[in-house]
Design an enzyme around this catalytic site. Structure first.
Site, short mmCIF file in Angstrom:
data_model
loop_
_atom_site.label_atom_id
_atom_site.label_comp_id
_atom_site.label_asym_id
_atom_site.label_seq_id
_atom_site.Cartn_x
_atom_site.Cartn_y
_atom_site.Cartn_z
N ASP A 59 35.42 -13.75 -27.14
CA ASP A 59 35.13 -12.76 -26.09
C ASP A 59 34.86 -13.52 -24.80
O ASP A 59 33.97 -14.37 -24.76
CB ASP A 59 33.90 -11.95 -26.51
CG ASP A 59 33.55 -10.85 -25.52
OD1 ASP A 59 34.10 -10.85 -24.39
OD2 ASP A 59 32.74 -9.98 -25.87
N GLY A 79 29.29 -3.21 -26.28
CA GLY A 79 27.93 -2.67 -26.24
C GLY A 79 27.43 -2.04 -27.52
O GLY A 79 26.44 -1.31 -27.51
#
Length: 339
Positions: free
Chosen positions: A63, A36
């Site tokens: 990811d 984030g």
């Protein structure tokens, strides 16, 4: 703190990533940080800048969340494909668990029965090696890199903990393959006879052929492992925001990277507020005060790093045009309004 060479005290490092663009010897660039913090946006933007100065750039997401497709508004998969609007920037998204299953199934119809008998045993053995999912992801990368010639490769890595495992796996896989080789030497004849009774491995391979391929993979991984530890060839860009937990994760990551002998000398700090001196937003001013405290800490802790300060933007950074505008600020420092 950094494995990069220390600079003289009177040498103030540029608050940009220009040094990475100028370092023509770089082949592997990792971009990582806590979830984030704008890691994917930063890796996409860096790849866009590299495409201006390099012949060919490959951007890889390791990811499992895979945000490259969302960032560019274009679907990517495990095969490298050109990013729309570029003729020298390609991207791909690798699913580590899928890579592992592909390896076990070996593409044969018998792969469907791999959950039973010896296949199940091999699967258990494979998954018992620590970090094997990242290792298989890396093996997939190596297949692509060996078959396609890219001048520089940018990794959009998983959140911090997984990233560090991802960088460990060349060593992990070397050790795992060495153990498998040892088992083969001890039990090879017995395993071959059992495999023969069960119809052999998928694809008609025997155990020796599989181990030979794995040994070849080990040699390739060993070579890349050496490249990872060469500051002329590899660097790691840390991405964070000006908050305690993110700064703590960044410090932990830098310490571990240094212990792995992987160069890191650049930090991108995202989502910064710059309220003007006439701003009436009290919340903005309070948050800016907090951010400034952590920016001062970053400046003190990482005086031998290029620290890039990026503003919090009104809109999401998605699509080629917005990514290009964001990427410009990685090389031309953002000029905030007078505070």
């Amino acid at each position: 703190m950094s494995s990069a060479a220390l600079v003289p005290a009177d040498d103030i490092l540029e608050p940009t990533l220009q040094s990475i663009l100028d370092q023509k010897s770089l082949r592997w660039i990792f971009v990582g940080g806590k979830g984030g913090v704008g890691k994917t946006t930063t890796s996409c933007s860096l790849a866009i800048q590299l495409a201006k100065v390099r012949k060919s750039v490959l951007l890889i997401s390791t990811d499992p969340a895979h945000n490259l497709s969302d960032a560019f508004g274009q679907k990517f998969g495990k095969e490298a494909r050109l990013v729309d609007g570029f003729d020298n920037l390609s991207a791909m998204e690798i699913d580590p668990s899928a890579s592992m299953q592909d390896l076990l199934a070996a593409g044969g119809e018998q792969g469907e029965d791999m959950g039973f008998g010896l296949g199940g045993m091999m699967q258990d053995l494979a998954f018992s090696i620590p970090g094997v999912d990242e290792a298989m992801s890396f093996a997939e990368v190596l297949k692509q890199v060996k078959s396609l010639s890219y001048e520089v490769i940018v990794f959009d890595t998983a959140p911090t903990g997984h990233t560090l495992r991802f960088l460990q796996f060349p060593t992990v896989l070397e050790k795992g393959l060495a153990k498998l080789s040892q088992l083969s030497n001890q039990f090879g004849p017995m395993l071959n006879s059992v495999l023969g009774a069960r119809g052999g491995l998928p694809g008609g391979q025997n155990l020796d052929e599989v181990l030979s391929k794995m040994e070849s993979l080990r040699e390739t991984i060993s070579e890349v492992n050496a490249q990872f530890k060469d500051a002329d060839l590899t660097t790691f860009v840390c991405v964070c925001i000006a908050e305690f937990l993110s700064l703590y994760e960044t410090e932990r990551m830098i310490q571990e990277l240094t212990s792995y002998q992987i160069d890191t000398h650049a930090i991108v700090v995202n989502q910064l507020l710059f309220p003007g001196k006439d701003s009436t937003c009290e919340q903005c001013k309070a948050r800016r005060k907090m951010q400034k405290k952590y920016l001062d800490e970053i400046a003190e802790l990482y005086e031998d790093f290029n620290v890039v300060r990026m503003p919090l933007l009104v809109e999401e950074v998605r699509g080629k045009e917005k990514l290009e505008r964001f990427s410009d600020m990685l090389v031309h420092p953002y000029q905030p309004p007078q505070e």
